[in-house]
Design an enzyme around this catalytic site. Structure first.
Site: not given
Ligand code: DX5
Ligand code: ZN
Length: 218
Positions: A9, A32, A34, A36, A65, A67, A136, A174
């Site tokens: 990620s 991956h 993220d 946001m 992903h 969010m 999640m 995740d």
């Molecule tokens: C959190 C993200 C994850 C995050 C995971 O909201 O969706 O993808 O990067 O990080 P780790 O593996 O450090 O928990």
């Molecule tokens: Zn994620």
């Protein structure tokens, strides 16, 4: 179960050196990303323009992903940017089936993500229409949080559903995946393992990914 796939990620990478960071995870099955919006989750990261730039420096399929609230507004931009896999949150989509169909029509593989408190019962109606589920195992928003093992009951329910329905659905997990937590997730039925701090938080990324692969089948 499908073969293990590791999805580093980028949230835990150095954002000033993304091309180098991506080069350091060569061999990963997925990358991956993220996304946001500071509304659905209390953090703000990157959008489609950055994804388009990432696409130019790697052949690793981009697993985006989302969010965000109202992901429908962003789908076309992510398709154009080169996202291969795209997940939307069940909690952010009042017309989830329509959104998933649109993701597929745009040429991306659709997935549905669900927060730790969202139940299997809420997920089940959409399962025939998606290529993967993103479970999640932390509350979304930040890297480096602790794994919530209770979500594994939901993973087992999804795994039972796909066996009963002869489905090739992938189960992605995740949040909080480390060499200590990955085996229990694999045993519950997970196939794709997102790992932020457990990969980018380590100096030797190849060794970190190899550790996860070994630990997954321990
Ligand atoms: C959190 C993200 C994850 C995050 C995971 O909201 O969706 O993808 O990067 O990080 P780790 O593996 O450090 O928990
Ligand atoms: Zn994620």
């Amino acid at each position: 179960m499908l073969p293990v796939a590791i999805a580093p990620s980028l949230l835990s990478a150095d954002f000033a050196r993304l091309a180098d960071e991506i080069a350091s995870v060569r061999g990963a099955e997925l990358l991956h990303v993220d996304v946001m919006d500071g509304r659905f989750v209390p953090n703000l990261t990157i959008g489609a323009p950055v994804v388009a730039s990432l696409r130019k420096v790697t052949d690793i399929p981009l697993d985006c992903h989302l969010m965000v609230q109202n992901p429908d507004l962003l789908l076309e931009d992510f398709a154009k940017a080169g996202a291969r896999y795209l997940s939307v949150h069940i909690e952010a989509c009042p017309h989830l089936h329509r959104t998933v169909q649109r993701v597929r029509a745009l040429g991306m593989a659709p997935g549905v993500a669900l927060n730790p408190h969202t139940s299997f019962a809420q997920l089940e109606p959409i399962l025939p229409f998606v290529d993967f589920v993103l479970v999640m195992s932390v509350n979304p928003g930040f890297g480096g949080q602790s794994f919530i093992a209770e979500v594994l009951g939901k993973v087992r329910a999804i795994d039972a559903w796909r066996k009963a329905n002869r489905s090739s659905l992938a189960i992605e997990i995740d949040g909080g995946i480390t060499a200590d937590t990955i085996a229990q997730a694999r045993q519950a039925g997970c196939d794709w393992f997102v790992a932020g701090s457990a990969v980018f938080g380590k100096p030797d990324r190849a060794a970190a990914m190899a550790n996860l692969r070994v630990a997954a089948v321990r």
